[in-house]
Design an enzyme around this catalytic site. Sequence first.
Site, PDB file in Angstrom:
ATOM      1  N   ALA A   1       0.817  -1.208   0.000  1.00 25.82           N
ATOM      2  CA  ALA A   1       0.000   0.000   0.000  1.00 25.82           C
ATOM      3  C   ALA A   1       0.853   1.261   0.000  1.00 25.82           C
ATOM      4  O   ALA A   1       2.084   1.217   0.061  1.00 25.82           O
ATOM      5  CB  ALA A   1      -0.935  -0.015   1.210  1.00 25.82           C
ATOM      6  N   HIS A   2       0.166   2.404  -0.025  1.00 24.08           N
ATOM      7  CA  HIS A   2       0.862   3.691  -0.160  1.00 24.08           C
ATOM      8  C   HIS A   2       1.766   3.987   1.035  1.00 24.08           C
ATOM      9  O   HIS A   2       1.465   3.679   2.170  1.00 24.08           O
ATOM     10  CB  HIS A   2      -0.129   4.840  -0.381  1.00 24.08           C
ATOM     11  CG  HIS A   2      -1.180   4.996   0.665  1.00 24.08           C
ATOM     12  ND1 HIS A   2      -2.278   5.804   0.499  1.00 24.08           N
ATOM     13  CD2 HIS A   2      -1.317   4.453   1.897  1.00 24.08           C
ATOM     14  CE1 HIS A   2      -3.035   5.760   1.573  1.00 24.08           C
ATOM     15  NE2 HIS A   2      -2.463   4.955   2.428  1.00 24.08           N
ATOM     16  N   ASN A   3       2.911   4.559   0.705  1.00 20.06           N
ATOM     17  CA  ASN A   3       3.907   5.015   1.684  1.00 20.06           C
ATOM     18  C   ASN A   3       4.568   3.903   2.481  1.00 20.06           C
ATOM     19  O   ASN A   3       5.206   4.159   3.501  1.00 20.06           O
ATOM     20  CB  ASN A   3       3.304   6.050   2.634  1.00 20.06           C
ATOM     21  CG  ASN A   3       2.848   7.300   1.914  1.00 20.06           C
ATOM     22  OD1 ASN A   3       1.660   7.511   1.707  1.00 20.06           O
ATOM     23  ND2 ASN A   3       3.802   8.121   1.482  1.00 20.06           N
TER      24      ASN A   3
END
Length: 353
Positions: A244-246
């Site tokens: 997922a993001h980051n």
Amino acid sequence: MNTNAKHTYTLSELASALGAGLIGDGERRVSGLATLTDAGPDDIAFLANRAYLKYLGTTRAAAVLLHPSYAEHCSMHVLTLENPYLGYAHLSHFFDLSPVGSVPGIDATAVVDESVSIGERVSIGPGAVIGANVTLGDDVIIGPGCSVGPDCEIGARSLLHANVTLYYGVVIGKRAIIHSGAVIGGDGFGFAHDGSQWHKIAQIGGVVIGDDVEVGSCTSIDRGALGDTVIGNDVKIDSQVQIAHNVHIGDHSALAGCVGIAGSTHVGRQCLLGGGVGLAGHLEICDGVQVTGMSLVTNSIEVPGVYSSGTGSMPNKLWRKNAVRYKQLDDMAKRLTRLEKLGRGDKNDAQGE
């Protein structure tokens, strides 16, 4: 036996390439690589697990790669290495016949923006689409049907197999291998709720992937919401993994199939995540952590080691009984506390529990 092999090698050639010891005829040629049980008379086999030692006496292999301590059990030609499994990994490339379409040039059906910077000996396959301001390093291979969005950078000697999708602004280092169906740089799962409906949060970060990374088929690596999603050097990611993001993943870590990592979790260096492992969001996993298959991690891990959760399979009838007992654990713990207080003579506290 590998009857499709195009090359044969002498045992001396292979021993020299691997830095292995040789016992037997160095001029003996082999044309394939196989397991002890499947090997034919022109194959080389390997022994990396003691459990397979029993097959040494019956293998038909011309030669066997193994640890020096097992050489006395082998009656055929032998290559010896302290780490025979690592030797097998190197040996496998001698007999790898998979085509990768590496003939330099741009297929007539590819669509390549005029602003693309193309290095030496680059191959772009049929139907590939390369967006504006993309940079392709030397010896890059873009397989058929790939889509590379604007402002992406792909380092030298990297390979994108057929139908890989890179959204805009993705940076991939040198010698990366991205397998078919992988999607890198798609939007992270970011939404705000106003009490009645969801509002999308623009994902304005990117994805940065280091050198020597391999990404399996149908894996998704989302772009960052603000900063970048970062995959370190020499990270190995299996098929059908969701990042997922980051998320940040440290150098030399490996993720097996179906791992899922929620947003903003940082995984350290030299970590191993077994198949189906789930990591909750905003966690810190220190260097040197191994999480066994199907485990769910909901808290940060600060001490290196092996971690597990869940239960192994068992007969359904026993599992159903245990599932009922799980629900009783809190009550049992309270009863145990009362009994301990009674044992200490603290009857008033026990009665007031």
